[in-house]
Design a protein around this motif. Structure first.
Motif, PDB file in Angstrom:
ATOM      1  N   THR A  48      31.826 -57.424   3.201  1.00 18.00           N
ATOM      2  CA  THR A  48      30.498 -57.391   3.802  1.00 18.00           C
ATOM      3  C   THR A  48      30.723 -57.044   5.275  1.00 18.00           C
ATOM      4  O   THR A  48      31.859 -57.124   5.785  1.00 18.00           O
ATOM      5  N   ILE A  49      29.669 -56.701   5.985  1.00 19.92           N
ATOM      6  CA  ILE A  49      29.816 -56.396   7.413  1.00 19.92           C
ATOM      7  C   ILE A  49      30.320 -57.617   8.176  1.00 19.92           C
ATOM      8  O   ILE A  49      31.168 -57.506   9.063  1.00 19.92           O
ATOM      9  N   THR A  50      29.853 -58.801   7.831  1.00 19.03           N
ATOM     10  CA  THR A  50      30.308 -60.030   8.499  1.00 19.03           C
ATOM     11  C   THR A  50      31.790 -60.260   8.245  1.00 19.03           C
ATOM     12  O   THR A  50      32.553 -60.555   9.180  1.00 19.03           O
ATOM     13  N   GLN A  51      32.225 -60.126   6.993  1.00 16.48           N
ATOM     14  CA  GLN A  51      33.647 -60.289   6.664  1.00 16.48           C
ATOM     15  C   GLN A  51      34.481 -59.252   7.409  1.00 16.48           C
ATOM     16  O   GLN A  51      35.554 -59.565   7.934  1.00 16.48           O
ATOM     17  N   TRP A  52      34.000 -58.016   7.448  1.00 22.74           N
ATOM     18  CA  TRP A  52      34.717 -56.939   8.132  1.00 22.74           C
ATOM     19  C   TRP A  52      34.898 -57.263   9.609  1.00 22.74           C
ATOM     20  O   TRP A  52      35.979 -57.102  10.151  1.00 22.74           O
TER      21      TRP A  52
END
Length: 125
Positions: A48-52
C-alpha cells in the motif's frame, strides 16, 4: 465491472547499470509493486502507499526494521532477501542491485508524489 488498475510503468534506479539487475518498481492506482528487473516474469510483491512510505525509509537508512507492515528484509553476504508477509513471495538482490535501489530511493526516484509518477498514472487512466 471492476476498474482496470492504472500503472505508471516499471522503472529502476538510474544508479543501476543497464545490464545489471535492480529492484524494479511500478506505481499503480492501488499502491506500489516491486519485482526483479532481470526476471520480468518473476513474482511481484505489493505495498500500500503507507507501507511503501515506511519501507522506503528503511531502505534509505539501510536499517531494515521490518516495521513497514508489508515485507521482511534479511541480509546475508551479497544477498538482500525481501519476503512479502502475506504471501511469502521472496525476491533476492545482490549488494550492487540493492545499493543502486537505495541510492535511487534517497534521490526521491521512488516517491509516489513525484511529478513523473503522478503524470504517468494520470496518462494511464
Amino acid at each position: 465491472m471492476p476498474t482496470a488498475k492504472r500503472r505508471a510503468g516499471w522503472r529502476k534506479s538510474t544508479y543501476s547499470d543497464q545490464g545489471n539487475g535492480c529492484v524494479d518498481v511500478d506505481f499503480t492506482s492501488d499502491g506500489v509493486e516491486i519485482r526483479h528487473s532481470q526476471i520480468p516474469n518473476s513474482i511481484v510483491i505489493t505495498f500500500t502507499i503507507t507501507q511503501w512510505s515506511r519501507w522506503i525509509c528503511e531502505v534509505i537508512t539501510g536499517e531494515p526494521t521490518n516495521a513497514n507492515g508489508a515485507v521482511d528484509v534479511s541480509v546475508a553476504p551479497n544477498a538482500w532477501t525481501v519476503r512479502e508477509r502475506t504471501t511469502g513471495h521472496t525476491l533476492i538482490f545482490t549488494d550492487a542491485e540493492w545499493r543502486a535501489f537505495q541510492l535511487g530511493a534517497a534521490d526521491g526516484q521512488f516517491d509516489p508524489t513525484h511529478p513523473s509518477i503522478t503524470e504517468a498514472l494520470a496518462e494511464a487512466s
